[in-house]
Enzyme design. Structure first.
Site, short mmCIF file in Angstrom:
data_model
loop_
_atom_site.label_atom_id
_atom_site.label_comp_id
_atom_site.label_asym_id
_atom_site.label_seq_id
_atom_site.Cartn_x
_atom_site.Cartn_y
_atom_site.Cartn_z
N ASN A 40 0.82 -1.22 0.00
CA ASN A 40 0.00 0.00 0.00
C ASN A 40 0.85 1.27 0.00
O ASN A 40 0.35 2.36 0.30
CB ASN A 40 -0.91 0.04 1.24
CG ASN A 40 -1.77 -1.20 1.38
OD1 ASN A 40 -1.65 -1.94 2.35
ND2 ASN A 40 -2.60 -1.45 0.40
N HIS A 68 -2.32 -6.48 -3.10
CA HIS A 68 -2.15 -5.23 -3.86
C HIS A 68 -0.77 -5.09 -4.51
O HIS A 68 -0.44 -4.02 -5.02
CB HIS A 68 -2.42 -4.01 -2.96
CG HIS A 68 -3.87 -3.84 -2.62
ND1 HIS A 68 -4.83 -3.53 -3.56
CD2 HIS A 68 -4.52 -3.95 -1.43
CE1 HIS A 68 -6.01 -3.45 -2.95
NE2 HIS A 68 -5.85 -3.71 -1.67
N HIS A 175 -2.05 -6.98 6.38
CA HIS A 175 -3.22 -6.81 5.51
C HIS A 175 -4.39 -6.09 6.17
O HIS A 175 -5.01 -5.24 5.54
CB HIS A 175 -3.71 -8.13 4.91
CG HIS A 175 -4.97 -7.99 4.10
ND1 HIS A 175 -4.99 -7.37 2.87
CD2 HIS A 175 -6.26 -8.36 4.35
CE1 HIS A 175 -6.23 -7.39 2.39
NE2 HIS A 175 -7.02 -7.96 3.27
FE FE2 Z 1 -3.54 -6.54 1.51
#
Ligand code: FE2
Length: 269
Positions: A40, A68, A175
């Site tokens: 992220n 991601h 996460h």
């Molecule tokens: Fe994640």
């Protein structure tokens, strides 16, 4: 060896906290090696080349990923040029790897990145992948093994610890962005269900709360953004590892107003 782990770095606020605090922390805590999760790091989604170079320049040694990992197109070449991992249980043929071995303080350290199943993309079985790779690493003489288990469900993370306790040095979850209060060392395996984000601490999982609130009130989806201004936090775990086992561990919560809260992992046999 003394290693440190930072979970989901969320956008510029997360990167700023790494920049402002990590170099000093490494020195003060005699940290040999730093692992951090990048998924992220670039405006909340994925990792750009620019932000990748920036984060390594602050003293991170290897970065792990998650669902991601693929959000920015820069990622694919980075698997070849930088110490960048993605969950190892993506099926064969997917670019990159989630398992690498490093020389740290005169010993070998394996970093294994895995992704859970609940509310996640379809991948190979994380638990079987973990078992197979831990056995392989042991057969290759690698005793020190750290796992970033990127998963939504706390039960999956806890089950991974039950499966691997006594055979790896540490398993820390990422996460959810929300830290849990269960840091422990069981049979020489340090375990924390989720270390929590590094970034904005006063919104919704590091993102501007406007869109999440709209979504929960109306059911209408939209783009999540990083707040322009926010209160920030850096969350980092420090593990002392000897002969494959974690001897002691603690977590630091560092606030951008310079408050620091330390919590020690409890020891269980
Ligand atoms: Fe994640």
């Amino acid at each position: 060896m003394k290693i440190a782990f930072i979970g989901d770095i969320v956008g510029r606020p997360g990167r700023d906290m790494i920049k402002n605090y990590l170099p000093k922390l490494k020195e003060e805590h005699n940290i040999d090696f730093v692992i951090a999760n990048y998924e992220n790091a670039s405006h909340g989604f994925g990792l750009t080349l620019k932000n990748c170079n920036e984060l390594f320049s602050y003293g991170i040694d290897v970065m792990s990923g998650g669902n991601h990992s693929w959000d920015k197109k820069d990622i694919i070449p980075l698997f070849e040029t930088h110490e960048i991992l993605r969950p190892h249980n993506y099926p064969e043929g997917v670019e990159g790897t989630g398992c690498k071995v490093y020389d740290v303080a005169g010993e070998k350290l394996a970093v294994l990145n895995l992704m859970g199943h609940y509310s996640m993309p379809y991948t190979d079985n994380a638990f079987r992948c973990a078992q197979t790779n831990v056995e392989r690493l042991h057969s290759e003489g690698v005793a020190n093994i750290f796992i970033d288990f990127h998963a939504e469900a706390t039960s999956e993370k806890r089950a991974m610890m039950m499966l691997l306790q006594g055979s790896v040095s540490g398993i820390i979850g990422t996460h959810t962005h929300v830290s849990t209060d269960d840091f422990q060392i069981v049979k020489g395996t340090a375990y924390l269900t989720d270390i929590g984000l590094s970034g904005c601490r006063d919104n919704v999982i590091g993102m501007d709360s406007k869109q999440p609130l709209k979504q929960f009130l109306t059911g209408m989806k939209g783009h999540f953004d990083i707040p322009k201004k926010c209160k920030k936090i850096l969350q980092i775990a420090v593990l002392t590892i000897e002969n494959g086992g974690c001897k002691s561990a603690y977590k630091l919560k560092i606030f951008d107003d310079s408050r620091v809260i330390q919590s020690d992992a409890w020891l269980d046999d």
